[in-house]
Design a protein around this motif. Structure first.
Motif, PDB file in Angstrom:
ATOM      1  N   MET A   1      -7.793   6.070  -3.115  1.00 21.89           N
ATOM      2  CA  MET A   1      -7.410   6.854  -4.279  1.00 21.89           C
ATOM      3  C   MET A   1      -6.031   6.459  -4.803  1.00 21.89           C
ATOM      4  SD  MET A   1      -9.882   8.821  -5.122  1.00 21.89           S
ATOM      5  CE  MET A   1     -10.997   7.524  -4.647  1.00 21.89           C
ATOM      6  N   ASN A   2      -5.115   6.066  -3.916  1.00 24.00           N
ATOM      7  CA  ASN A   2      -3.715   5.889  -4.313  1.00 24.00           C
ATOM      8  C   ASN A   2      -3.277   4.449  -4.465  1.00 24.00           C
ATOM      9  OD1 ASN A   2      -2.571   8.288  -4.860  1.00 24.00           O
ATOM     10  ND2 ASN A   2      -1.377   8.461  -2.993  1.00 24.00           N
ATOM     11  N   SER A   3      -3.880   3.516  -3.766  1.00 27.01           N
ATOM     12  CA  SER A   3      -3.278   2.179  -3.664  1.00 27.01           C
ATOM     13  C   SER A   3      -4.127   1.095  -4.289  1.00 27.01           C
ATOM     14  CB  SER A   3      -3.044   1.841  -2.194  1.00 27.01           C
ATOM     15  OG  SER A   3      -2.189   2.779  -1.639  1.00 27.01           O
ATOM     16  N   ARG A   4      -4.915   1.430  -5.284  1.00 22.64           N
ATOM     17  CA  ARG A   4      -5.769   0.396  -5.871  1.00 22.64           C
ATOM     18  C   ARG A   4      -4.932  -0.567  -6.716  1.00 22.64           C
ATOM     19  NH1 ARG A   4      -8.490   4.920  -7.079  1.00 22.64           N
ATOM     20  NH2 ARG A   4      -8.121   4.693  -9.293  1.00 22.64           N
ATOM     21  N   ALA A   5      -5.521  -1.747  -6.927  1.00 29.24           N
ATOM     22  CA  ALA A   5      -4.853  -2.758  -7.748  1.00 29.24           C
ATOM     23  C   ALA A   5      -4.648  -2.219  -9.153  1.00 29.24           C
ATOM     24  CB  ALA A   5      -5.698  -4.016  -7.792  1.00 29.24           C
ATOM     25  N   LYS A   6      -3.656  -2.786  -9.834  1.00 26.90           N
ATOM     26  CA  LYS A   6      -3.394  -2.384 -11.206  1.00 26.90           C
ATOM     27  C   LYS A   6      -4.626  -2.674 -12.061  1.00 26.90           C
ATOM     28  CE  LYS A   6      -0.147  -2.997 -14.942  1.00 26.90           C
ATOM     29  NZ  LYS A   6       0.849  -3.875 -15.533  1.00 26.90           N
TER      30      LYS A   6
ATOM     31  N   MET B   1      -3.597  -0.644   4.783  1.00 27.13           N
ATOM     32  CA  MET B   1      -3.830   0.777   4.598  1.00 27.13           C
ATOM     33  C   MET B   1      -2.512   1.488   4.272  1.00 27.13           C
ATOM     34  SD  MET B   1      -6.868   1.994   4.984  1.00 27.13           S
ATOM     35  CE  MET B   1      -8.469   1.392   5.468  1.00 27.13           C
ATOM     36  N   VAL B   2      -2.621   2.699   3.743  1.00 26.56           N
ATOM     37  CA  VAL B   2      -1.425   3.464   3.409  1.00 26.56           C
ATOM     38  C   VAL B   2      -0.700   3.905   4.674  1.00 26.56           C
ATOM     39  CG1 VAL B   2      -0.672   5.652   2.454  1.00 26.56           C
ATOM     40  CG2 VAL B   2      -2.177   4.200   1.152  1.00 26.56           C
TER      41      VAL B   2
ATOM     42  N   VAL C   1      -9.463   7.639   2.369  1.00 24.86           N
ATOM     43  CA  VAL C   1      -9.426   8.340   1.089  1.00 24.86           C
ATOM     44  C   VAL C   1      -8.102   8.076   0.392  1.00 24.86           C
ATOM     45  CG1 VAL C   1      -9.572  10.575  -0.032  1.00 24.86           C
ATOM     46  CG2 VAL C   1     -10.996  10.092   1.943  1.00 24.86           C
ATOM     47  N   THR C   2      -6.989   8.181   1.142  1.00 29.17           N
ATOM     48  CA  THR C   2      -5.678   8.004   0.518  1.00 29.17           C
ATOM     49  C   THR C   2      -5.522   6.587  -0.026  1.00 29.17           C
ATOM     50  OG1 THR C   2      -4.898   9.516   2.209  1.00 29.17           O
ATOM     51  CG2 THR C   2      -3.247   8.466   0.861  1.00 29.17           C
TER      52      THR C   2
ATOM     53  N   MET D   1       2.964   4.772 -11.530  1.00 35.33           N
ATOM     54  CA  MET D   1       1.894   3.750 -11.501  1.00 35.33           C
ATOM     55  C   MET D   1       2.245   2.688 -10.474  1.00 35.33           C
ATOM     56  SD  MET D   1      -0.980   3.478 -12.987  1.00 35.33           S
ATOM     57  CE  MET D   1      -2.206   2.219 -12.724  1.00 35.33           C
ATOM     58  N   ALA D   2       1.233   2.011 -10.068  1.00 36.80           N
ATOM     59  CA  ALA D   2       1.451   1.073  -8.972  1.00 36.80           C
ATOM     60  C   ALA D   2       2.078  -0.216  -9.448  1.00 36.80           C
ATOM     61  CB  ALA D   2       0.124   0.750  -8.344  1.00 36.80           C
TER      62      ALA D   2
ATOM     63  N   GLN E   1      -0.956   6.759  -7.098  1.00 35.13           N
ATOM     64  CA  GLN E   1      -1.573   6.996  -8.393  1.00 35.13           C
ATOM     65  C   GLN E   1      -1.879   8.468  -8.629  1.00 35.13           C
ATOM     66  OE1 GLN E   1      -4.716   4.092  -8.280  1.00 35.13           O
ATOM     67  NE2 GLN E   1      -3.301   2.460  -8.812  1.00 35.13           N
TER      68      GLN E   1
ATOM     69  N   LEU F   1      -1.109  13.619  -0.330  1.00 34.81           N
ATOM     70  CA  LEU F   1      -2.563  13.472  -0.436  1.00 34.81           C
ATOM     71  C   LEU F   1      -3.205  13.490   0.949  1.00 34.81           C
ATOM     72  CD1 LEU F   1      -5.023  13.033  -2.205  1.00 34.81           C
ATOM     73  CD2 LEU F   1      -4.592  10.590  -2.124  1.00 34.81           C
TER      74      LEU F   1
ATOM     75  N   ARG G   1       2.550   2.082  -3.543  1.00 39.30           N
ATOM     76  CA  ARG G   1       1.750   2.496  -4.683  1.00 39.30           C
ATOM     77  C   ARG G   1       1.401   3.968  -4.552  1.00 39.30           C
ATOM     78  NH1 ARG G   1      -2.659  -2.356  -4.819  1.00 39.30           N
ATOM     79  NH2 ARG G   1      -1.390  -3.880  -5.915  1.00 39.30           N
TER      80      ARG G   1
ATOM     81  N   ILE H   1      -8.543  10.096   6.623  1.00 40.12           N
ATOM     82  CA  ILE H   1      -7.370  10.367   5.778  1.00 40.12           C
ATOM     83  C   ILE H   1      -6.866   9.056   5.188  1.00 40.12           C
ATOM     84  CG2 ILE H   1      -4.945  11.054   5.897  1.00 40.12           C
ATOM     85  CD1 ILE H   1      -5.817  13.235   7.868  1.00 40.12           C
TER      86      ILE H   1
ATOM     87  N   GLY I   1      -7.650  -4.482  -3.519  1.00 37.96           N
ATOM     88  CA  GLY I   1      -6.593  -5.406  -3.886  1.00 37.96           C
ATOM     89  C   GLY I   1      -5.227  -5.020  -3.384  1.00 37.96           C
ATOM     90  N   VAL I   2      -5.123  -4.668  -2.100  1.00 35.05           N
ATOM     91  CA  VAL I   2      -3.840  -4.256  -1.557  1.00 35.05           C
ATOM     92  C   VAL I   2      -3.702  -4.886  -0.178  1.00 35.05           C
ATOM     93  CG1 VAL I   2      -4.627  -2.123  -0.472  1.00 35.05           C
ATOM     94  CG2 VAL I   2      -2.317  -2.255  -1.416  1.00 35.05           C
TER      95      VAL I   2
ATOM     96  N   ALA J   1       0.835  -1.202   0.000  1.00 31.38           N
ATOM     97  CA  ALA J   1       0.000   0.000   0.000  1.00 31.38           C
ATOM     98  C   ALA J   1       0.863   1.242   0.000  1.00 31.38           C
ATOM     99  CB  ALA J   1      -0.919  -0.015   1.216  1.00 31.38           C
TER     100      ALA J   1
END
Lengths: 199, 570
Positions: free
Chosen positions: B198-203, B118-119, B194-195, B1-2, A21, A28, A19, B191, B114-115, A16
């Motif tokens: 928005m940021n860590s979704r599967a390819k 959490m970030v 949302v992060t 890209m992830a 995007q 963010l 990655r 936080i 698909g991760v 996590a």
């Protein structure tokens, strides 16, 4: 040898964190936090404006006037600190070591702002402006005090960034996130200054 | 890209599923999103038991005034106020929010995106710890001198601002601190949500491939974070008024009590949508899987939800029609309030269109999801009367209002939660739930629920005011038929609370002896069903999934199976 490279970072604990995007994760997350903070100040300012608009006399009779002139100097110091941090970010992209000087300058100018605010508070309390003396005093200390707390927190974060930089461990995302928060603290101040001191 | 495939070694270095940690480290101080989700879930359920018990105590007082209530004793007027206040506070801030947003958000967002986590996992753990402290502070406030805060969950000053009015010198401040801590906890959680989404979704997972429940939790988190600032400002001001003697809300010294109402409801009305949207998302996922159909108009539902969120910032003053606001202003807020019923109705129509022509499986999660749509519609339609300022002048502060918002909050906080909990139970615990017990629990909850609140609509329309402790003192409100309806509501509540024991028994039996759940018991498409049940630390093992299509491809004409998982290339 040129110290352009960072020390190897510890591997992120999870996929996590690797990655990204939209924006770097820290940026963010900070952006979302800044939206909340902006709404916090919006709430305080609108409450202040409502009470001020309903008051027959503002500032209330017998209450000291705020030192708008001295605070203008302070405001300039804070804005200069924000500008200095902007240059620190630009320098960091070229060569991390060059960011040290503007980063320390931003830190020092921010500290000047906080210290002068403190001196101003002591003088105002001596003159009889306190939390309980009037809603004017209450709102002044609430709004300016909240901003000062944010400034102190941001300065701690900036100092931490400077320390990481000296250890060559400052990541670009960290500097960007901390800078974003400081830009917010700097950017919201002219609005507060205009509403509370001038208007 | 992830990157999609974890670099070999990254997992070994950090020992996903290799650590032999102690129980305390694994379950109390874990940074794993699933453990934190369960912590939120069980804390929320424990708080729901307290909130339900409070409802029982004050409903007994209303039905049988002055009676010695079993398990509580005689309810004094101060206790009554405190019970009502804390019932509302607990059910909204310590049940609906932690369960619907924090528990489902923590559990579902990394799995559905698909991760592996959490970030910001440590921020996530801190979020739960602060939430736990906030719950402790709230419970502590019941036992201090003067008792728990009794100024209603809306905490209007001057009643809440001065100890000589509220008679709870420390209870009121502790209540406020608890609420503030709880907001800090959800800020951190939001936080993260949302992060991560928005940021860590599967390819391959584009923004229109995100399952609706994830979208709804993200939108709800953004709404929460954009609306909570003014309330925190107001809470600090109220705390200063209580403890430092300022006069922000005291008109005698130049303050403005209506200011609090604006700051509170600017948050308070979006808050309704903050808890509604996750429940709508859960229902969307359940009806698609159990109806074997693609969600009708995915993008419409998504943009409608975003539009609802934006519009929800413009309706707050409909709570203040009789607080002395300018009638011209009241017209503006009447219009915006009636407008917001349109997007919500649109979402309900999309859900009904999803059901139309589907092959429905009427199991427990589906029954909960269908009953959500039905009961929430009653709550929404009765809200239109309250949104119109003319009708609201009559209905304000009657039991009509109370019945209305229970017809919205009960479907959200209880029905939505049960829909999600029974639907994802196999994934969370690796066992199937007992269907018979689940259906007994469903009917034993939904029938008494309607018998509690339908009579209260009638009583409210007859003018029964809220916030009255004993109607014997008001002869025109103590008519025999009115008292009979109150007794009916109270008895129904007791029946409903009794049937919750079936739920807890069902959980116990299913966890001990339930059938082992396969990875994908419902033949669903979304990514969480790819992980084993229950998912191990790290969720998907070393190879994280890639996404090739949207989440709701059921009964696709090109495919022999009736489902088409997101992670299957063809």
């Amino acid at each position: 040898m040129r110290q352009r490279t960072l020390r190897p970072a510890p591997a992120p604990a999870s996929v996590a964190q690797r990655r990204q995007q939209l924006l770097p994760n820290g940026v963010l997350g900070m952006l979302i936090f800044v939206i909340t903070e902006a709404m916090l100040f919006a709430g305080m300012i609108s409450g202040f404006l409502i009470v001020k608009a309903n008051a027959p006399e503002w500032p209330p009779l017998g209450q000291p006037r705020l030192p708008a002139g001295e605070t203008a100097f302070n405001t300039a110091a804070l804005l200069a600190s924000g500008a200095s941090l902007f240059f620190a970010n630009r320098a960091y992209k070229v060569w991390p070591n060059r960011a040290r000087l503007p980063l320390l300058a931003a830190l020092a100018l921010g500290a000047v702002f906080v210290v002068f605010q403190g001196i101003e508070w002591v003088a105002l309390i001596r003159e009889g402006l306190t939390l309980t003396s009037s809603t004017h005093g209450a709102f002044f200390y609430l709004i300016v005090g909240t901003h000062a707390l944010h400034a102190v927190a941001a300065l701690v974060a900036l100092g931490w960034s400077a320390w990481l930089l000296s250890q060559r461990r400052l990541r670009p995302g960290t500097l960007q996130a901390v800078s974003l928060f400081w830009y917010f603290v700097v950017g919201v101040w002219p609005i507060l200054y205009f509403q509370v001191y001038l208007a | 890209m992830a990157e999609t495939i974890a670099t070999p070694g990254a997992h070994d270095d950090h020992g996903h599923e290799h650590h032999d940690e102690g129980w305390v480290k694994k379950y109390l101080f874990s940074t794993d999103h699933k453990i934190i989700a369960m912590q939120y879930m069980f804390t929320g359920m424990a708080m729901a038991v307290i909130g339900g018990f409070f409802a029982y105590a004050f409903r007994m007082q209303l039905a049988f005034p002055g009676m010695e209530v079993p398990l509580w004793g005689v309810v004094t007027s101060a206790e009554y106020n405190s019970l009502v206040t804390n019932h509302g506070t607990i059910m909204i801030f310590w049940v609906a929010m932690p369960v619907l947003i924090a528990a489902f958000g923590n559990y579902l967002i990394p799995l559905m995106c698909g991760v592996d986590d959490m970030v910001f996992p440590r921020l996530n753990r801190l979020s739960y710890q602060i939430f736990f402290v906030s719950a402790v502070v709230l419970i502590w406030s019941f036992f201090v001198e003067g008792g728990g805060f009794g100024g209603a969950w809306t905490a209007y000053p001057p009643l809440s601002a001065k100890a000589e009015y509220s008679l709870t010198p420390s209870g009121a401040s502790l209540w406020l601190i608890a609420v503030a801590l709880e907001f800090v906890a959800f800020l951190m959680g939001g936080i993260n949500f949302v992060t991560t989404a928005m940021n860590s979704r599967a390819k391959g997972m584009g923004i229109y491939d995100i399952p609706m429940v994830v979208w709804m939790i993200v939108i709800a988190s953004i709404l929460f974070m954009a609306s909570v600032g003014p309330l925190i400002a107001g809470a600090v001001m109220l705390f200063f008024d209580q403890q430092l003697g300022t006069a922000f809300f005291d008109p005698a010294q130049g303050g403005d009590p209506i200011l609090w109402q604006h700051l509170f409801w600017f948050f308070g009305h979006p808050e309704v949508y903050v808890v509604l949207l996750p429940a709508m998302g859960i229902v969307a996922d359940v009806i698609c899987v159990m109806g074997r159909k693609k969600l009708f108009a995915y993008r419409t539902v998504l943009f409608t939800a975003i539009g609802t969120g934006v519009l929800s910032f413009t309706v707050w003053a409909h709570h203040q029609f009789i607080a002395g606001i300018d009638p011209r202003m009241a017209h503006v807020f009447t219009i915006t309030t009636l407008l917001i019923s349109i997007p919500i109705a649109e979402m309900c129509f999309c859900y009904i269109a999803t059901l139309y022509g589907g092959s429905l499986t009427l199991n427990t999660p589906m029954l909960w999801a269908l009953s959500f749509i039905a009961t929430f519609l009653i709550g929404g339609v009765t809200g239109i009367f309250l949104g119109a300022s003319g009708a609201d002048i009559y209905f304000h502060d009657t039991y009509f209002v109370l019945a209305h918002f229970h017809y919205t909050f009960f479907p959200i906080a209880i029905i939505g939660t049960f829909a999600g909990f029974t639907f994802w139970f196999p994934k969370m615990f690796g066992r199937m739930m007992n269907e018979t017990l689940g259906k007994i629990h469903f009917w034993g909850t939904i029938i008494p629920f309607n018998l509690i609140f339908l009579p209260l609509f009638v009583l409210g329309a007859a003018g029964q005011h809220r916030r009255i402790y004993n109607y014997d003192n008001f002869p025109e409100l103590a008519l025999p038929w009115m008292q009979d309806l109150r007794i009916l509501a109270t008895l129904s509540l007791i029946v409903m609370l009794g049937f919750q024991l079936v739920f807890f028994y069902n959980c116990y039996v299913s966890l001990r002896r339930g059938k082992k759940a396969p990875a994908n018991p419902w033949n669903a498409n979304t990514l969480e069903w790819l992980a084993p049940s229950p998912p191990p630390h790290g969720n998907f093992g070393d190879k994280l999934p890639e996404v090739y299509r949207g989440p709701y491809e059921y009964n696709h004409p090109d495919r022999s199976e009736d489902f088409w998982p997101q992670h299957v290339p063809n």
